[in-house]
Design an enzyme around this catalytic site. Structure first.
Site, mmCIF file in Angstrom:
data_model
loop_
_atom_site.group_PDB
_atom_site.id
_atom_site.type_symbol
_atom_site.label_atom_id
_atom_site.label_comp_id
_atom_site.label_asym_id
_atom_site.label_seq_id
_atom_site.Cartn_x
_atom_site.Cartn_y
_atom_site.Cartn_z
ATOM 1 N N GLY A 230 -10.482 4.639 2.728
ATOM 2 C CA GLY A 230 -9.121 4.215 1.959
ATOM 3 C C GLY A 230 -8.616 3.057 2.809
ATOM 4 O O GLY A 230 -9.236 2.519 3.707
ATOM 5 N N SER A 231 -7.335 2.900 2.720
ATOM 6 C CA SER A 231 -6.543 1.825 3.339
ATOM 7 C C SER A 231 -6.008 2.131 4.632
ATOM 8 O O SER A 231 -6.031 3.342 4.835
ATOM 9 C CB SER A 231 -5.164 1.505 2.376
ATOM 10 O OG SER A 231 -4.378 2.574 2.299
ATOM 11 N N PRO A 232 -5.616 1.179 5.403
ATOM 12 C CA PRO A 232 -5.152 1.474 6.825
ATOM 13 C C PRO A 232 -3.895 2.261 6.809
ATOM 14 O O PRO A 232 -3.707 3.217 7.824
ATOM 15 C CB PRO A 232 -4.990 0.013 7.487
ATOM 16 C CG PRO A 232 -5.985 -0.784 6.627
ATOM 17 C CD PRO A 232 -6.201 -0.274 5.355
ATOM 18 N N VAL A 234 -2.819 4.459 4.647
ATOM 19 C CA VAL A 234 -3.024 5.804 4.521
ATOM 20 C C VAL A 234 -3.925 6.542 5.600
ATOM 21 O O VAL A 234 -3.680 7.656 5.926
ATOM 22 C CB VAL A 234 -3.943 5.973 2.988
ATOM 23 C CG1 VAL A 234 -3.974 7.543 2.903
ATOM 24 C CG2 VAL A 234 -3.168 5.654 2.033
ATOM 25 N N GLY A 235 -4.546 5.599 6.230
ATOM 26 C CA GLY A 235 -5.424 6.348 7.249
ATOM 27 C C GLY A 235 -4.469 6.670 8.442
ATOM 28 O O GLY A 235 -4.768 7.793 9.130
ATOM 29 N N GLU A 252 -12.415 5.410 7.690
ATOM 30 C CA GLU A 252 -13.351 4.024 6.963
ATOM 31 C C GLU A 252 -12.338 3.317 6.120
ATOM 32 O O GLU A 252 -12.214 3.697 5.203
ATOM 33 C CB GLU A 252 -14.571 4.533 6.293
ATOM 34 C CG GLU A 252 -15.603 5.399 6.863
ATOM 35 C CD GLU A 252 -16.447 4.340 7.921
ATOM 36 O OE1 GLU A 252 -15.942 3.205 7.792
ATOM 37 O OE2 GLU A 252 -16.980 4.997 8.894
ATOM 38 N N CYS A 286 -14.775 -2.991 0.004
ATOM 39 C CA CYS A 286 -14.009 -2.966 1.363
ATOM 40 C C CYS A 286 -14.895 -3.835 2.232
ATOM 41 O O CYS A 286 -14.179 -4.705 3.221
ATOM 42 C CB CYS A 286 -14.096 -1.556 1.945
ATOM 43 S SG CYS A 286 -15.794 -0.870 2.346
#
Length: 511
Positions: A230-232, A234-235, A252, A286
């Site tokens: 997902g996105s940074p 949310v990461g 990822e 991505c």
């Protein structure tokens, strides 16, 4: 107009033990008869589910290779028997062309599956390692142990591929798995929840359907490994939740993937490959090239070639092309559309909010301060940023967070190698886009802001395996051990040095 995908209400034989759980589903009594229902242990609606899977893992059920192979083969049957359902669900979610859906969601998944099945017995074997003089008669090896109960959280852009590929490695390594598909790709989420569970052992594998609130509660539980795509932003949330239990993670993520085009290249080929990579899946990839870096002279040559390639692929009106997708949701559509204010629209720019359509678009005269250069675009927009030369392009790339991929085009291999050697990114592809991820032999993953960890092929198996260092010694031959025991003497130290020391080999000149 296509009708919504209608999945059967009654599950076929062998189903009904699926666990498509959310707090709302539990409250409404919507759990199918025979399901393993989460008890509200510790006030968490998912604690019972995690405990159930942990008990199955501790029983050793997932450890035999025969069991793992059987579950992997069941995944293969899912891909084959539900192929049409997958194509329909992804088309409904985001207008994904069937060609693209088959290639990414089915074919590449099958490749990962077959590569794993072909090599699993070799990957899982104990790896014997070198020994010192004292341990020559003993056994030293690396055991590939499963972590235990792992959580896989998948995104919406490739909702089958980015769920199944890590799942293949998790199963191959002998783990029990909680699978969380994206709630944004609703039709695919429903397909996974209702159908995938029919193929897997419900004692060891569960699908959780959940939104943000439910996922937050899910993450409160202790998992032995978390794999997130997902996105940074949310990461960071995932990593914070994992840190409370010291749980290892693979993240990822994404980022703005630069594409440098040198003055010495085949302009037509560059245009065709960049257009394909940028507008595949309507730009919602991505690793898509996020922006082009090139000289003013190359921009002038590239623009008509890009226009020609777009027309060749999608016709004069891409809106009518069956080979061009749509943005997945209204929120995502509005975010991407706002980026069209950057620079000057040189190609495309048309939008239709009702259809969530944004035409394949190329932006010229884009400045580093423009909105399109402040975030990952994740849509069918390609900005071109002018640089004086390769050195300036490299400086531009290195001044920003490290991306998931870097692309470089040049007929001069020295230029491509210079970009490779002087930059840092998750992956790299010279003279093409996206194609590096089709190789199961290459690791795929980010670095820094674009992610943590790697997978694909054996790398996925290794990601979900704890490499356990083991030494099994002989119970006899105690005299060999005497020099290490007190009382210590200089003579004992000399013996220890002679038997344990690793000496440096002679130096050599690097060519």
């Amino acid at each position: 107009m296509q009708q919504p995908l209608q999945l059967p209400v009654q599950q076929p034989p062998g189903c009904g033990k699926s666990i498509p759980l959310s707090t709302s589903a539990v409250a409404a009594g919507a759990i199918p008869k025979g399901s393993v229902v989460c008890s509200n242990v510790s006030g968490n609606p998912y604690a019972g589910l995690v405990s159930h899977l942990r008990a199955a893992w501790l029983s050793g059920k997932t450890r035999p290779l025969e069991y793992r192979v059987a579950q992997l083969e069941a995944l293969g049957r899912f891909l084959e028997e539900k192929k049409q359902d997958i194509l329909e669900a992804t088309a409904l979610d985001m207008g994904k062309p069937s060609f693209e859906a088959y290639f990414t969601e089915i074919l590449l998944c099958k490749n990962e599956l077959h590569d794993t099945l072909n090599n699993l017995s070799h990957w899982a074997k104990d790896e014997h390692v070198g020994k010192n003089l004292v341990t020559q008669l003993d056994s030293a090896f690396i055991r590939k142990d499963p972590y235990g109960v792992v959580l896989i959280i998948a995104p919406w852009n490739y909702p089958i591929h980015l769920l199944l590929v890590p799942l293949i490695g998790a199963i191959a390594a002998g783990n029990c798995v909680v699978i969380k598909p994206s709630e944004i790709s609703k039709n695919t989420e429903r397909l996974v929840a209702e159908m995938l569970t029919c193929y897997l052992d419900s004692d060891c594998f569960a699908v959780v359907t959940a939104g943000v609130e439910e996922t937050t509660r899910l993450l409160e539980n202790k998992f032995d490994y978390i794999f997130f795509t997902g996105s940074p932003s949310v990461g960071r949330i995932i990593m914070t939740a994992a840190a409370k239990h010291l749980t290892p993670v693979t993240l990822e993520l994404g980022g703005k993937n630069p594409c440098y085009v040198s003055d010495t290249c085949d302009v037509q080929n560059v245009a065709r490959r960049v257009v394909w990579g940028r507008f595949f899946n309507a730009g919602q990839t991505c690793i898509a090239p996020d922006y082009v870096l090139c000289s003013v002279e190359m921009q002038e040559k590239l623009m008509p070639a890009l226009r020609e390639a777009i027309t060749e692929y999608f016709g004069s009106n891409p809106r009518e092309s069956p080979d061009f997708g749509r943005i997945v949701g209204d929120k995502q559509f509005r975010r991407v559309r706002a980026l069209l204010s950057s620079g000057r629209v040189a190609i495309g720019g048309q939008t239709d909010e009702k259809e969530r359509y944004i035409a394949p678009t190329v932006l010229a005269d884009v400045q580093p301060s423009d909105p399109a250069m402040q975030e990952e675009i994740f849509g069918p927009i390609l900005p071109i940023v002018v640089v004086a030369n390769m050195d300036e392009a490299i400086d531009f790339i290195n001044a920003r967070p490290r991306p998931l991929a870097i692309y470089a085009f040049s007929c001069d291999s020295k230029v491509v190698n210079q970009v490779l050697e002087r930059t840092s990114s998750g992956g790299f592809c010279g003279n093409d886009t996206l194609m590096h991820v089709t190789l199961t032999s290459l690791p795929f993953g980010g670095i820094g802001n674009s992610g943590l960890g790697k997978y694909h092929g054996k790398f996925t198996f290794d990601t979900f395996s704890h490499h356990r260092g083991c030494l099994h010694r002989n119970m006899g031959l105690e005299a060999i051990n005497s020099p290490r025991y007190p009382p210590y003497t200089q003579q004992k130290l000399g013996l220890m040095t002679a038997t344990f020391e690793i000496k440096r080999k002679g130096t050599c000149t690097l060519l």
